[in-house]
Design a protein around this motif. Structure first.
Motif, PDB file in Angstrom:
ATOM      1  N   ASP A 212     -10.586   4.250  -6.613  1.00  0.00           N
ATOM      2  CA  ASP A 212      -9.984   4.466  -5.300  1.00  0.00           C
ATOM      3  C   ASP A 212      -8.987   3.347  -5.061  1.00  0.00           C
ATOM      4  OD1 ASP A 212     -11.690   6.664  -4.808  1.00  0.00           O
ATOM      5  OD2 ASP A 212     -13.243   5.328  -4.051  1.00  0.00           O
ATOM      6  N   ILE A 213      -7.771   3.705  -4.653  1.00  0.00           N
ATOM      7  CA  ILE A 213      -6.697   2.728  -4.498  1.00  0.00           C
ATOM      8  C   ILE A 213      -6.155   2.768  -3.067  1.00  0.00           C
ATOM      9  CG2 ILE A 213      -4.418   1.994  -5.320  1.00  0.00           C
ATOM     10  CD1 ILE A 213      -5.003   3.643  -7.877  1.00  0.00           C
ATOM     11  N   LEU A 214      -5.922   1.599  -2.499  1.00  0.00           N
ATOM     12  CA  LEU A 214      -5.208   1.441  -1.233  1.00  0.00           C
ATOM     13  C   LEU A 214      -4.023   0.537  -1.496  1.00  0.00           C
ATOM     14  CD1 LEU A 214      -4.822   1.553   1.889  1.00  0.00           C
ATOM     15  CD2 LEU A 214      -6.278  -0.492   1.981  1.00  0.00           C
ATOM     16  N   LEU A 215      -2.849   0.984  -1.081  1.00  0.00           N
ATOM     17  CA  LEU A 215      -1.643   0.173  -1.159  1.00  0.00           C
ATOM     18  C   LEU A 215      -1.142  -0.092   0.254  1.00  0.00           C
ATOM     19  CD1 LEU A 215       0.275   2.014  -4.030  1.00  0.00           C
ATOM     20  CD2 LEU A 215      -1.186  -0.019  -4.206  1.00  0.00           C
ATOM     21  N   THR A 216      -0.975  -1.337   0.578  1.00  0.00           N
ATOM     22  CA  THR A 216      -0.388  -1.752   1.844  1.00  0.00           C
ATOM     23  C   THR A 216       0.275  -3.103   1.614  1.00  0.00           C
ATOM     24  OG1 THR A 216      -0.769  -2.060   4.217  1.00  0.00           O
ATOM     25  CG2 THR A 216      -2.472  -2.899   2.732  1.00  0.00           C
ATOM     26  N   THR A 217       1.249  -3.421   2.427  1.00  0.00           N
ATOM     27  CA  THR A 217       1.945  -4.699   2.296  1.00  0.00           C
ATOM     28  C   THR A 217       1.547  -5.572   3.474  1.00  0.00           C
ATOM     29  OG1 THR A 217       3.779  -3.574   1.198  1.00  0.00           O
ATOM     30  CG2 THR A 217       4.199  -5.806   2.000  1.00  0.00           C
ATOM     31  N   HIS A 218       0.625  -6.474   3.242  1.00  0.00           N
ATOM     32  CA  HIS A 218       0.102  -7.320   4.314  1.00  0.00           C
ATOM     33  C   HIS A 218       1.201  -8.146   4.969  1.00  0.00           C
ATOM     34  CE1 HIS A 218      -3.991  -6.153   3.390  1.00  0.00           C
ATOM     35  NE2 HIS A 218      -3.723  -6.363   2.111  1.00  0.00           N
ATOM     36  N   ASP A 219       2.141  -8.662   4.163  1.00  0.00           N
ATOM     37  CA  ASP A 219       3.221  -9.484   4.705  1.00  0.00           C
ATOM     38  C   ASP A 219       4.121  -8.700   5.661  1.00  0.00           C
ATOM     39  OD1 ASP A 219       2.297 -11.591   3.192  1.00  0.00           O
ATOM     40  OD2 ASP A 219       3.823 -11.380   1.627  1.00  0.00           O
ATOM     41  N   ALA A 220       4.184  -7.384   5.488  1.00  0.00           N
ATOM     42  CA  ALA A 220       5.018  -6.543   6.356  1.00  0.00           C
ATOM     43  C   ALA A 220       4.214  -5.926   7.500  1.00  0.00           C
ATOM     44  CB  ALA A 220       5.676  -5.432   5.535  1.00  0.00           C
ATOM     45  N   GLY A 221       2.908  -6.038   7.436  1.00  0.00           N
ATOM     46  CA  GLY A 221       2.074  -5.439   8.477  1.00  0.00           C
ATOM     47  C   GLY A 221       1.917  -3.939   8.328  1.00  0.00           C
ATOM     48  N   GLY A 222       2.050  -3.441   7.111  1.00  0.00           N
ATOM     49  CA  GLY A 222       1.896  -2.004   6.867  1.00  0.00           C
ATOM     50  C   GLY A 222       2.618  -1.586   5.600  1.00  0.00           C
ATOM     51  N   MET A 223       2.847  -0.298   5.496  1.00  0.00           N
ATOM     52  CA  MET A 223       3.437   0.286   4.298  1.00  0.00           C
ATOM     53  C   MET A 223       4.910  -0.112   4.150  1.00  0.00           C
ATOM     54  SD  MET A 223       3.443   4.327   3.442  1.00  0.00           S
ATOM     55  CE  MET A 223       4.376   4.983   2.092  1.00  0.00           C
ATOM     56  N   SER A 224       5.282  -0.491   2.925  1.00  0.00           N
ATOM     57  CA  SER A 224       6.666  -0.884   2.643  1.00  0.00           C
ATOM     58  C   SER A 224       7.157  -0.162   1.386  1.00  0.00           C
ATOM     59  CB  SER A 224       6.763  -2.400   2.440  1.00  0.00           C
ATOM     60  OG  SER A 224       6.248  -2.755   1.165  1.00  0.00           O
ATOM     61  N   ASP A 225       8.416  -0.418   1.064  1.00  0.00           N
ATOM     62  CA  ASP A 225       8.986   0.145  -0.167  1.00  0.00           C
ATOM     63  C   ASP A 225       8.229  -0.326  -1.402  1.00  0.00           C
ATOM     64  OD1 ASP A 225      11.031   1.697   0.978  1.00  0.00           O
ATOM     65  OD2 ASP A 225      12.427   0.010   1.006  1.00  0.00           O
ATOM     66  N   ARG A 226       7.610  -1.496  -1.333  1.00  0.00           N
ATOM     67  CA  ARG A 226       6.831  -2.004  -2.464  1.00  0.00           C
ATOM     68  C   ARG A 226       5.638  -1.086  -2.751  1.00  0.00           C
ATOM     69  NH1 ARG A 226       5.812  -8.271  -2.142  1.00  0.00           N
ATOM     70  NH2 ARG A 226       5.868  -8.056  -4.393  1.00  0.00           N
ATOM     71  N   ASP A 227       5.023  -0.565  -1.698  1.00  0.00           N
ATOM     72  CA  ASP A 227       3.896   0.356  -1.880  1.00  0.00           C
ATOM     73  C   ASP A 227       4.364   1.662  -2.506  1.00  0.00           C
ATOM     74  OD1 ASP A 227       1.958  -1.391  -0.554  1.00  0.00           O
ATOM     75  OD2 ASP A 227       3.112  -0.935   1.243  1.00  0.00           O
ATOM     76  N   VAL A 228       5.513   2.139  -2.062  1.00  0.00           N
ATOM     77  CA  VAL A 228       6.064   3.389  -2.607  1.00  0.00           C
ATOM     78  C   VAL A 228       6.354   3.218  -4.090  1.00  0.00           C
ATOM     79  CG1 VAL A 228       7.968   5.038  -2.470  1.00  0.00           C
ATOM     80  CG2 VAL A 228       7.007   4.062  -0.360  1.00  0.00           C
ATOM     81  N   ALA A 229       6.988   2.114  -4.453  1.00  0.00           N
ATOM     82  CA  ALA A 229       7.329   1.873  -5.859  1.00  0.00           C
ATOM     83  C   ALA A 229       6.074   1.768  -6.722  1.00  0.00           C
ATOM     84  CB  ALA A 229       8.178   0.610  -5.981  1.00  0.00           C
ATOM     85  N   LEU A 230       5.059   1.055  -6.238  1.00  0.00           N
ATOM     86  CA  LEU A 230       3.837   0.923  -7.025  1.00  0.00           C
ATOM     87  C   LEU A 230       3.101   2.263  -7.110  1.00  0.00           C
ATOM     88  CD1 LEU A 230       2.107  -0.880  -8.755  1.00  0.00           C
ATOM     89  CD2 LEU A 230       0.959  -1.694  -6.679  1.00  0.00           C
ATOM     90  N   ALA A 231       3.094   3.035  -6.031  1.00  0.00           N
ATOM     91  CA  ALA A 231       2.463   4.362  -6.057  1.00  0.00           C
ATOM     92  C   ALA A 231       3.149   5.255  -7.090  1.00  0.00           C
ATOM     93  CB  ALA A 231       2.504   5.005  -4.677  1.00  0.00           C
ATOM     94  N   GLN A 232       4.466   5.207  -7.152  1.00  0.00           N
ATOM     95  CA  GLN A 232       5.197   6.008  -8.144  1.00  0.00           C
ATOM     96  C   GLN A 232       4.839   5.564  -9.561  1.00  0.00           C
ATOM     97  OE1 GLN A 232       9.110   5.238  -6.567  1.00  0.00           O
ATOM     98  NE2 GLN A 232       9.181   7.211  -5.483  1.00  0.00           N
ATOM     99  N   ALA A 233       4.725   4.262  -9.770  1.00  0.00           N
ATOM    100  CA  ALA A 233       4.349   3.756 -11.090  1.00  0.00           C
ATOM    101  C   ALA A 233       2.924   4.164 -11.448  1.00  0.00           C
ATOM    102  CB  ALA A 233       4.499   2.231 -11.122  1.00  0.00           C
ATOM    103  N   ILE A 234       2.020   4.116 -10.477  1.00  0.00           N
ATOM    104  CA  ILE A 234       0.639   4.548 -10.704  1.00  0.00           C
ATOM    105  C   ILE A 234       0.603   6.033 -11.052  1.00  0.00           C
ATOM    106  CG2 ILE A 234      -1.564   4.971  -9.520  1.00  0.00           C
ATOM    107  CD1 ILE A 234      -1.051   2.249  -8.066  1.00  0.00           C
TER     108      ILE A 234
END
Length: 97
Positions: free
Chosen positions: A70-92
Motif C-alpha cells: 500500500d502506497i501513499l504519496l504526499t509532499t509534506h513540504d508543500a502541505g499536500g499533493m504536488s507534481d513530485r507525487d504525480v511524477a513518482l506515481a507515474q514511475a511506480i
C-alpha cells in the motif's frame, strides 16, 4: 525553490491521468494498493521503487504485508499533493505494468 501544492483543478487533472490512484483528502495525498504473487515479488517491486524514489529525493509512505504493498504519496513540504507525487506515481505505474 519552494515546492507548490497542486490546486484543486491541477489535482483533478493529474488524477484523471492516474487511474490506479485515488485521492485521500485526510492524508492530502494519493494512494494505490498493489498485490503480487508472493513476498519476494512485492519486495522486489519495493526495491525498484526505492531506487527511483531515492534518485528523485521523494519517498513514499508505504506498508507491506506478504504480497500486498500500500502506497501513499504526499509532499509534506508543500502541505499536500504536488507534481513530485504525480511524477513518482507515474514511475511506480511503469514499474508495476
Amino acid at each position: 525553490m519552494a515546492i507548490l501544492k497542486l490546486d484543486d483543478a491541477a489535482r483533478a487533472l493529474a488524477l484523471s491521468q492516474l487511474p490506479h490512484w485515488s485521492y485521500d483528502p485526510e492524508a492530502l495525498g494519493i494512494r494505490r494498493s498493489l498485490r503480487f504473487s508472493d513476498f519476494a515479488e512485492a519486495f522486489g517491486f519495493m526495491t525498484r521503487v526505492a531506487i527511483l524514489a531515492e534518485k528523485a529525493d521523494h519517498h513514499p509512505e508505504w506498508f507491506n504485508v506478504y504480497n500486498r504493498v500500500d502506497i501513499l504519496l504526499t509532499t509534506h513540504d508543500a502541505g499536500g499533493m504536488s507534481d513530485r507525487d504525480v511524477a513518482l506515481a507515474q514511475a511506480i505505474d511503469a514499474i508495476a505494468a
